[in-house]
Design an enzyme around this catalytic site. Structure first.
Site: not given
Length: 336
Positions: A196, A301
């Site tokens: 990410y 998440y």
């Protein structure tokens, strides 16, 4: 979508249009160093939506204002001449790993007269070579790797994340959750998928962007704190204060479009190269089970650690919470 792709494929292979090419998502992903072998593609068979034109694909994180890496004179690496040594506790890059993080299936060895223990994160032999060991995969332990300051070469087995993404990814339009990501090949349990990435910013700048966002919780979808090594008692002042954050909203790689699931097929791990740069560690995504090609890639998440499940039972708090659309059997109902 068709208009955008037409401009790229019919015009961007010719001289000129430099500003247009700079903003073109297809040109951006074609510039990635691994594009020829592991391309990123973008498809939409659902509707006429296109990616935000303000978004830019990047293949590495960008340091924002006020974020400084460690000066080169303070960077250190291992001195392993034989890269095989980079699997054992004699490697300087692995000095922060506790002994119980190792598995015995690949055996130990000797280094001169010293007994050495295999402690690095990956399998060594067979079809699982380079995949995370099961014990690491089931944990939230950080991953320590060799890096560009090390004496070992680029083929060192402990440079899995550093070598970059080794699977093709496709950003696609989902039926009800905007954009998502899948792979056009099978992915094996423990395999590294991607990092990410985004703009690494200070905690103050992250809070400023949250306040500026129309819906702060929407902004939090793209902000990930680099807080794995935060410690108020750390000797490193950069780890004592509020952590830096990665903002992937307007610049990132394909992992920016990976959706949340309460029953994900990937997990995010903190990956450290040079120990002096723990404050800007990588966020690496690994498959936690076999993932057949075409299945949407997801991660949790909040990694299952949140008070949201209790808050979701309170009708008053539900008004300010973000509803989860993952559709999994054990969906928690709300993201946060």
């Amino acid at each position: 979508m068709e208009k955008v792709t037409r401009m790229h494929f019919y015009h961007h292979g010719h001289p000129g249009r430099s500003d247009e090419k700079h903003r073109c998502h297809f040109c951006q992903i074609r510039s990635f160093t691994n594009h020829a072998h592991f391309p990123v593609t973008i498809v939409n068979t659902e509707d006429g939506a296109v990616l935000d034109p303000e978004f830019r694909f990047v293949d590495h994180s960008i340091l924002g204002k006020g974020v400084e890496p460690t000066k080169k004179e303070f960077l250190t690496g291992c001195e392993c001449i034989d890269s095989e040594d980079c699997q054992y506790d004699v490697c300087n890059c692995l000095q922060d790993i506790e002994d119980d993080s190792a598995e015995d299936e690949d055996g130990d060895g000797t280094y001169g007269e010293k007994l050495r223990k295999k402690v690095y994160a990956y399998h060594t032999h067979g079809v699982r070579a380079g995949h995370l060991r099961s014990k690491i995969l089931a944990s939230r332990n950080p991953i320590y790797e060799c890096h560009e300051s090390c004496a070992c070469g680029p083929d060192c087995p402990n440079r899995v994340v550093e070598r970059g993404r080794q699977v093709p990814l496709q950003v696609f339009r989902t039926g009800n959750r905007g954009w998502g990501v899948r792979s056009t090949v099978d992915i094996k349990k423990g395999q590294f998928v991607d990092k990410y990435m985004g703009e690494i910013i200070t905690a103050g700048e992250a809070n400023r962007r949250r306040a500026k966002s129309h819906i702060a919780q929407r902004k939090d979808v793209y902000l990930f704190a680099l807080d794995k090594f935060s410690d108020p008692d750390s000797l490193d002042e950069r780890l004592r204060g509020p952590p830096l954050e990665v903002d992937g909203e307007f610049m990132s790689g394909p992992a920016r479009f990976v959706n949340h699931s309460c029953e994900p097929n990937m997990r995010i791990f903190a990956r450290v190269g040079d120990h002096a740069d723990k404050h800007i560690h990588d966020l690496a995504l690994f498959a936690i089970r076999d993932i057949p090609r075409g299945e949407e890639l997801t991660f949790d998440y909040v990694d299952g650690i949140d008070d949201g499940e209790n808050d979701a039972l309170d009708p008053e708090k539900q008004k300010d919470m973000t509803r989860c659309l993952c559709g999994s059997e054990h969906c928690r109902g709300y993201l946060w």
